[in-house]
Design an enzyme around this catalytic site. Structure first.
Site, PDB file in Angstrom:
ATOM      1  N   TYR A   1     -42.065  88.018 -19.104  1.00 41.27           N
ATOM      2  CA  TYR A   1     -43.241  88.507 -19.171  1.00 41.27           C
ATOM      3  C   TYR A   1     -43.381  89.647 -17.928  1.00 41.27           C
ATOM      4  O   TYR A   1     -43.939  90.854 -18.181  1.00 41.27           O
ATOM      5  CB  TYR A   1     -44.324  87.508 -18.576  1.00 41.27           C
TER       6      TYR A   1
ATOM      7  N   HIS B   1     -48.621 102.239 -17.227  1.00 46.42           N
ATOM      8  CA  HIS B   1     -48.833 100.771 -17.018  1.00 46.42           C
ATOM      9  C   HIS B   1     -47.319  99.980 -17.131  1.00 46.42           C
ATOM     10  O   HIS B   1     -47.266  98.937 -17.929  1.00 46.42           O
ATOM     11  CB  HIS B   1     -49.847 100.330 -18.425  1.00 46.42           C
TER      12      HIS B   1
HETATM   13  C1  LIG Z   1     -46.017  91.670 -14.859  1.00 50.41           C
HETATM   14  C2  LIG Z   1     -46.898  92.840 -14.788  1.00 50.41           C
HETATM   15  C3  LIG Z   1     -48.227  92.703 -14.790  1.00 50.41           C
HETATM   16  C4  LIG Z   1     -49.173  93.760 -14.768  1.00 50.41           C
HETATM   17  N1  LIG Z   1     -50.715  93.544 -14.812  1.00 50.41           N
HETATM   18  C5  LIG Z   1     -51.348  94.386 -14.394  1.00 50.41           C
HETATM   19  C6  LIG Z   1     -53.025  94.308 -14.393  1.00 50.41           C
HETATM   20  O1  LIG Z   1     -53.354  93.348 -14.448  1.00 50.41           O
HETATM   21  N2  LIG Z   1     -53.573  95.254 -14.282  1.00 50.41           N
HETATM   22  C7  LIG Z   1     -53.320  96.720 -14.044  1.00 50.41           C
HETATM   23  O2  LIG Z   1     -53.902  97.650 -14.004  1.00 50.41           O
HETATM   24  N3  LIG Z   1     -51.856  96.869 -14.229  1.00 50.41           N
HETATM   25  C8  LIG Z   1     -51.126  95.858 -14.411  1.00 50.41           C
HETATM   26  N4  LIG Z   1     -49.667  95.973 -14.566  1.00 50.41           N
HETATM   27  C9  LIG Z   1     -49.223  97.514 -14.300  1.00 50.41           C
HETATM   28  C10 LIG Z   1     -48.865  97.759 -12.920  1.00 50.41           C
HETATM   29  O3  LIG Z   1     -50.047  97.547 -12.007  1.00 50.41           O
HETATM   30  C11 LIG Z   1     -48.114  98.957 -12.621  1.00 50.41           C
HETATM   31  O4  LIG Z   1     -48.932 100.068 -13.521  1.00 50.41           O
HETATM   32  C12 LIG Z   1     -46.737  99.101 -13.219  1.00 50.41           C
HETATM   33  O5  LIG Z   1     -46.198  97.837 -13.090  1.00 50.41           O
HETATM   34  C13 LIG Z   1     -45.916 100.212 -12.643  1.00 50.41           C
HETATM   35  O6  LIG Z   1     -44.712 100.287 -13.069  1.00 50.41           O
HETATM   36  P1  LIG Z   1     -43.247  99.492 -12.580  1.00 50.41           P
HETATM   37  O7  LIG Z   1     -43.233  98.000 -12.980  1.00 50.41           O
HETATM   38  O8  LIG Z   1     -41.973 100.216 -13.349  1.00 50.41           O
HETATM   39  O9  LIG Z   1     -43.484  99.900 -10.944  1.00 50.41           O
HETATM   40  C14 LIG Z   1     -48.711  94.985 -14.621  1.00 50.41           C
HETATM   41  C15 LIG Z   1     -47.409  95.216 -14.533  1.00 50.41           C
HETATM   42  C16 LIG Z   1     -46.510  94.152 -14.584  1.00 50.41           C
HETATM   43  C17 LIG Z   1     -44.913  94.293 -14.752  1.00 50.41           C
END
Ligand SMILES: Cc1cc2nc3c(=O)[nH]c(=O)nc-3n(C[C@H](O)[C@H](O)[C@H](O)COP(=O)(O)O)c2cc1C
Length: 378
Positions: free
Chosen positions: A5, A251
């Site tokens: 996940y 995202h």
């Molecule tokens: C496991 C996971 C859960 C996430 N949940 C959310 C969330 O609830 N809301 C949101 O705006 N972005 C969410 N994101 C996106 C992150 O805020 C962010 O944009 C993203 O992780 C950046 O990329 P990176 O993982 O390569 O640093 C999520 C990312 C991951 C990996």
């Protein structure tokens, strides 16, 4: 299941792979014979200081990865002097995040639900608790297809299906931890027995528009960031509404696959709106040098998602502290090797992007200007 996940992205996971590749394809151009004995890594972001040019991105279901979850992230961020963002889908309450990070900066991420009153009640709670910034995530009109979750049959919270039990045999510590600590309580929702994608699709409102963004902005007393901007045109529209920052992000590759690479969009967006609003960036950051490259091309600030989560999963709060320390060392060392002693000294002259992925040329082309930017007023 929990690892997939976290690590996984949407469809073929191309968006994430490309975003990381773009950072790998950076070529740095150092200046030599500069005094870099003292290096200042701090930056002014959204009206406050951050000790480093990155903060912790909002993450859903964090306590499923490691039970200390948001408390670990918020406390480690506070200790490092960087902001922490709590997700609408977070697993620790707004008030408990403040208790873990009472003196630092806490930001709240909003998903606009079909039930507007419920979303706005959360926003009011965040404001009352002293959160200074609201990130409105706009790249989830529907859930992305996270195929690993589908394959794993992942539900929220994880259920003890025969497959999960089989999976758990190899990871008894995670399950012991999960079953013997406080049950997952969501910042904003109750139990759900479907997959994450099904949950998102039930909750989220695909009708949300720029008018709603303007409406939210009127309700929120602090700084407002629009998270998930992926075109020059939308960056301009959001800036026209008066947002305090646009966050270029796909995202973490978890929504639209084969999406634009935020790092490639960065120079064009900075050129269009950088004098009117802050431009932030996330997706694909795995090294402090990625952050330095983004700052050099005009990003005021960056967020880290998985880079923080790997630390969390490995060692709770201590693991997050270590992840932040590794990135901080990398930022500092890269600055020194580039011959700069403060982030403001970084500029486009320090970075070129090799053209393996080629989007740069396209973004600058007349085609893009004609079709993706609003025509100039007559
Ligand atoms: C496991 C996971 C859960 C996430 N949940 C959310 C969330 O609830 N809301 C949101 O705006 N972005 C969410 N994101 C996106 C992150 O805020 C962010 O944009 C993203 O992780 C950046 O990329 P990176 O993982 O390569 O640093 C999520 C990312 C991951 C990996």
């Amino acid at each position: 299941m929990a690892f997939d996940y976290t690590e996984g992205a949407a469809e073929g996971e191309v968006s994430l792979a490309r975003a990381r590749q773009a950072f790998e394809d950076v070529e740095f151009h150092p200046r030599v014979l500069r005094d870099v004995s003292i290096v200042d890594t701090s930056v002014e972001v959204l009206g406050g200081r951050s000790a480093l040019p990155f903060g912790i991105a909002p993450i859903g279901f964090t306590r499923m990865m490691q039970t200390e979850g948001e408390r670990a992230g918020a406390a480690a961020a506070g200790a490092a002097g960087i902001p922490f963002a709590l997700s609408t889908m977070g697993t620790t309450s707004i008030e408990d995040v403040v208790a873990a990070n009472p003196c630092g900066r806490n930001w709240f991420q909003l998903y606009m639900w079909k039930d507007r009153d419920r979303s706005m009640a959360l926003v009011e709670r965040a404001a009352a608790a002293g959160f200074d910034t609201l990130l409105v995530t706009v790249d989830v009109p529907v859930a992305g297809a996270r195929l690993r979750d589908q394959r794993n049959g992942m539900t929220i919270p994880p259920t003890l299906t025969p497959r999960a039990v089989l999976n758990a045999l190899a990871r008894p510590r995670w399950w012991m931890d999960f079953l013997t600590t406080e049950p997952l309580a969501f910042a904003s929702l109750d139990r759900w027995s479907g997959t994450v994608a099904e949950l998102l699709d039930t909750m989220f409102d695909p009708t949300v528009s720029f008018e709603d963004l303007a409406w939210i902005k009127d309700q929120w007393p602090g700084k407002l960031v629009v998270k998930g901007v992926q075109s020059i045109q939308d960056a301009v529209r959001a800036t026209d509404l008066g947002v305090d920052a646009v966050l270029l992000s796909n995202h973490g590759g978890r929504q639209l696959d084969r999406a634009p690479i935020p790092f490639h969009l960065l120079p064009d967006v900075v050129r269009e709106v950088g004098d009117r609003t802050e431009v932030h960036l996330d997706t694909g950051i795995t090294n402090g040098a990625d952050i330095v490259a983004a700052v050099a091309l005009g990003a005021r600030f960056t967020l880290i998602g998985r880079a923080y989560l790997y630390g969390l999963m490995a060692g709770g709060r201590v693991g997050v502290q270590r992840a932040i320390a590794i990135l901080a060392e990398q930022v500092e060392r890269t600055m020194r090797l580039l011959g700069v002693s403060a982030l403001e000294q970084l500029g486009p002259e320090h970075v070129t992007q090799l053209e393996r992925l080629f989007a740069r040329a396209r973004c600058e082309s007349e085609h893009v200007k004609r079709h993706y930017l609003d025509p100039p007023a007559p």
